[in-house]
Design a protein around this motif. Structure first.
Motif, PDB file in Angstrom:
ATOM      1  N   SER A   1      -4.654   2.885 -11.299  1.00 42.18           N
ATOM      2  CA  SER A   1      -5.319   3.770 -10.350  1.00 42.18           C
ATOM      3  C   SER A   1      -5.259   5.224 -10.802  1.00 42.18           C
ATOM      4  O   SER A   1      -6.031   6.043 -10.325  1.00 42.18           O
TER       5      SER A   1
ATOM      6  N   SER B   1      -9.290   2.076 -10.180  1.00 37.42           N
ATOM      7  CA  SER B   1      -9.325   1.736  -8.755  1.00 37.42           C
ATOM      8  C   SER B   1     -10.416   2.486  -8.018  1.00 37.42           C
ATOM      9  O   SER B   1     -11.113   1.902  -7.184  1.00 37.42           O
TER      10      SER B   1
ATOM     11  N   ALA C   1     -13.485   0.952  -6.025  1.00 38.43           N
ATOM     12  CA  ALA C   1     -13.697   1.263  -4.610  1.00 38.43           C
ATOM     13  C   ALA C   1     -15.118   1.759  -4.368  1.00 38.43           C
ATOM     14  O   ALA C   1     -15.733   1.442  -3.343  1.00 38.43           O
TER      15      ALA C   1
ATOM     16  N   SER D   1     -16.527  -5.034  -8.144  1.00 34.12           N
ATOM     17  CA  SER D   1     -15.391  -4.131  -8.343  1.00 34.12           C
ATOM     18  C   SER D   1     -14.979  -4.108  -9.816  1.00 34.12           C
ATOM     19  O   SER D   1     -14.503  -3.093 -10.315  1.00 34.12           O
TER      20      SER D   1
ATOM     21  N   VAL E   1      -8.222  -4.356  -6.338  1.00 32.02           N
ATOM     22  CA  VAL E   1      -8.854  -3.450  -5.375  1.00 32.02           C
ATOM     23  C   VAL E   1      -9.676  -4.245  -4.361  1.00 32.02           C
ATOM     24  O   VAL E   1      -9.684  -3.939  -3.174  1.00 32.02           O
TER      25      VAL E   1
ATOM     26  N   GLN F   1      -6.787   0.468  -2.847  1.00 36.01           N
ATOM     27  CA  GLN F   1      -6.187   1.193  -3.964  1.00 36.01           C
ATOM     28  C   GLN F   1      -4.674   1.306  -3.802  1.00 36.01           C
ATOM     29  O   GLN F   1      -4.198   1.884  -2.839  1.00 36.01           O
TER      30      GLN F   1
END
Lengths: 338, 333
Positions: free
Chosen positions: B96, B101, B105, B127, B255, B260
């Motif tokens: 992340s 991430s 998202a 994703s 995710v 996250q």
């Protein structure tokens, strides 16, 4: 000792940006759901307009305008000072975790609850400033190394860490809130300018008009700090003491701004950078320009956010990030030294 | 010979202990919660399910999927972190922190905006694409001239790319009025995990981890430095690209399941390397076990604290660890 030619250049650029800022303000005030043409705007401004125009201008648009301009100036100047202290062109209050510190303090304040709504507005900038200053102090302490002093690079990394922790903490606190509180904090985090009435101007203005002149007075110290450490010490500057004072003032300035406009990043990065690229790195020259560029950026972003969609307003912070993050990445891509 | 055998026994012991901890936490996590359920009931619910018993329902429909979700996320994030750290030779890398991430998202919020009821398999795919977008941006910009990944550049690029991608997701969610669900998401929580998600997510995670494990020899060699790896006759480029893509896939899945969550992929590979050295044949499985334990444990704590976000709980351990690593100098591994 400033070169008279660069002084002249600065004056010209200052005037150009003042005009640009004025145009942006006019655009901002005349755009929106309630259309107000330029002529009406000026007529209302001098008190000759019709009642509704006057009301809309003075009650809604004017205070928001003033807040946006002041916050842009504060964020930009704060970023300029932080960049000079850390000697890192990529530093700014948002990245260093100062905004997150302010946000965390505000979340704590709301979670404690029972705040008097009359004094809330005036307390808010102070609480946020305490959070911001605490965050910066923590970063400073953690990045302080007995042998080497403060390493600018580790300072930024630590800032990133602290900022992540504080945002996480704020989210954890939010979970306990009721719906309206959650809505407030999430709007705040997105940087939607919520404090857009006269009391907020009154709560915010004192900090701006005291800290900005103070930082201007420190221009020379900033010039010296921005050189090599040894040189600065040789010139008789108590490096760490000056750094602390400047850093705390910068943190205070940006976190009071953030308290009224919400978490807005990247203005403190772009504002000073544009100013420096126009008039050079001398603080006496670029700080005044940085005030204007910061204000201009925020006014333009705010106008875009308010007018681009007819159904909802986009929080100004989101617009700024969409403009600012690519700018940051571009800067990084060009700066190979880091 | 003797000391080698001793070392082997030590490693074996470490693995056993890590495995036991993981299982104990998993069981504990099924037991604890707003309704406390004893262990015999759990086994009864699994082996002799009674659809009229409310406790059985809680266990089978809520607790177990949730815990398997946490387990999978922990495995995925830790292994993904180990892969990224090895490829970038950067001890501060984390899925992340380097934009995977936030990219995931963003594409997830776009997918939700366009069609709110997409099957989970599509969500995983989107994703994954998002993780590729975010990660590629960060790595392109964070790469320094001399073909290395400077930790500071990588982190700064990650911060900026994440800020950009999150701002766009926020704008998307505002436009499509998804805000409430997205806040929930960005905070990270496994509470809504369903069996449907697991049926699709589990095989993908397991497959990816197995491929990782099969590649672990190459990862160990890559870890010695590019020139050494090339000298040993390795196809460095292939290993790198394969590792990055697998890491992105794993980060994307996590995710899609949880939202996250930072710092799992940062801390766990460190701890694993500290325990068993830099041989990735050991680092990968141990990271998986430890990562699973961390997320399951954090999720249990989160649940006991009245559904606090898992990401915040993990940050409480992760941030000090991150700061400690910076203090140490963030040296390449």
């Amino acid at each position: 000792m400033t070169n008279p030619r660069s002084k002249k250049l600065q004056l010209v650029i200052f005037i150009i940006f003042s005009i640009l800022l004025f145009l942006a303000i006019t655009w901002r005030i005349t755009a929106g759901d309630y259309k107000m043409d330029i002529y009406t705007f000026f007529k209302s401004l001098i008190g000759q307009g019709e009642y509704t125009d006057h009301l809309i201008l003075m009650k809604f648009r004017m205070p928001r305008m003033i807040i946006v301009v002041l916050a842009g100036m504060a964020l930009s100047l704060s970023g300029a000072v932080i960049q000079s202290i850390t000697k890192n062109p990529l530093a700014e209050p948002g990245i260093l975790g100062i905004n997150a510190g302010g946000g965390f303090a505000i979340a704590v304040l709301i979670s404690i609850g029972q705040v008097n709504p009359n004094t809330f507005i005036y307390v808010l900038p102070l609480v946020s400033a305490v959070g911001g200053v605490l965050a910066v102090t923590l970063i400073f302490l953690l990045s302080f190394n007995k042998g080497r002093g403060i390493s600018p690079t580790s300072m930024i990394l630590i800032g990133v860490g602290i900022s992540t922790a504080l945002s996480g903490g704020s989210i954890a606190i939010i979970r306990k809130f009721n719906e309206s509180q959650t809505e407030f904090i999430s709007a705040w985090m997105a940087g939607s300018i919520w404090g857009d009435e006269w009391p907020f101007v009154i709560a915010f203005l004192p900090w701006v008009i005291t800290i900005i002149p103070f930082l201007f007075l420190k221009s020379n110290v900033l010039n010296i700090i921005n050189t090599h450490d040894q040189l600065a010490i040789g010139l008789g500057v108590n490096l760490n003491a000056e750094r602390i004072v400047l850093l705390i003032s910068a943190a205070f300035l940006s976190s009071t701004a953030v308290a009224v406009v919400g978490s807005i990043g990247f203005v403190g990065l772009m504002g000073p950078h544009i100013a420096k690229s126009l008039v050079g790195p001398r603080h006496q020259l670029f700080l005044p320009i940085a005030l204007l560029t910061g204000a201009l950026l925020l006014v333009v972003s705010d106008t875009i956010g308010q007018t681009i969609m007819s159904t909802t307003a986009i929080p100004t912070g989101i617009v700024v990030a969409i403009i600012g993050a690519p700018y940051f990445l571009f800067l990084m891509y060009r700066t190979k030294s880091i | 010979m003797r000391s080698k055998r001793l070392a082997l026994i030590h490693t074996f012991l470490k693995f056993t202990i890590a495995g036991l901890i993981m299982m104990a936490l998993f069981l504990l996590s099924v037991v604890l919660g707003s309704a406390n359920i004893n262990i015999p009931t759990i086994f009864q619910a699994i082996f002799d399910f009674d659809p009229l018993n409310i406790n059985h329902m809680i266990i089978v429909d809520i607790r177990i999927p949730r815990n398997i979700g946490a387990l999978l996320v922990g495995i995925a994030l830790a292994v993904s972190g180990a892969g990224i750290q090895s490829v970038t030779r950067n001890s501060l890398a984390d899925p992340s922190l380097i934009g995977l991430s936030s990219g995931a998202a963003l594409t997830l919020s776009l997918t939700y905006a366009l069609s709110p009821s997409v099957p989970f398999s599509i969500l995983i795919l989107t994703s994954f694409v998002g993780a590729i977008i975010g990660g590629t941006m960060v790595m392109m910009i964070g790469r320094s001239r001399r073909n290395g990944f400077n930790p500071i550049r990588l982190i700064l690029a990650g911060v900026a790319v994440s800020a950009l991608l999150s701002a766009i997701s926020q704008a998307v969610s505002l436009y499509f009025r998804l805000n409430q669900s997205l806040i929930f998401w960005s905070a990270g929580g496994v509470s809504g995990t369903t069996w449907e998600q697991l049926y699709i997510g589990m095989p993908v995670v397991i497959m990816a981890v197995i491929i990782f494990f099969l590649m672990s020899r190459q990862l160990t060699i890559l870890n010695l430095g590019e020139s050494v790896a090339q000298g040993l006759g390795q196809n460095v480029k292939f290993t790198r690209v394969a590792t990055i893509i697998l890491s992105m896939l794993l980060a994307g899945i996590s995710v899609a399941i949880v939202g996250q969550v930072a710092f799992v992929g940062l801390m766990i590979p460190h701890i694993a390397r500290f325990l068993v050295g830099t041989d990735y044949r050991r680092v990968i499985p141990l990271s998986a076990m430890l990562g699973a334990s961390l997320v399951v444990g954090a999720d249990t704590v989160a649940r006991l604290m009245g559904e606090a976000p898992v990401s915040a709980i993990i940050s409480f351990i992760g941030v000090p660890y991150f700061l400690y690593l910076i203090k140490k100098g963030g040296k390449p591994i």
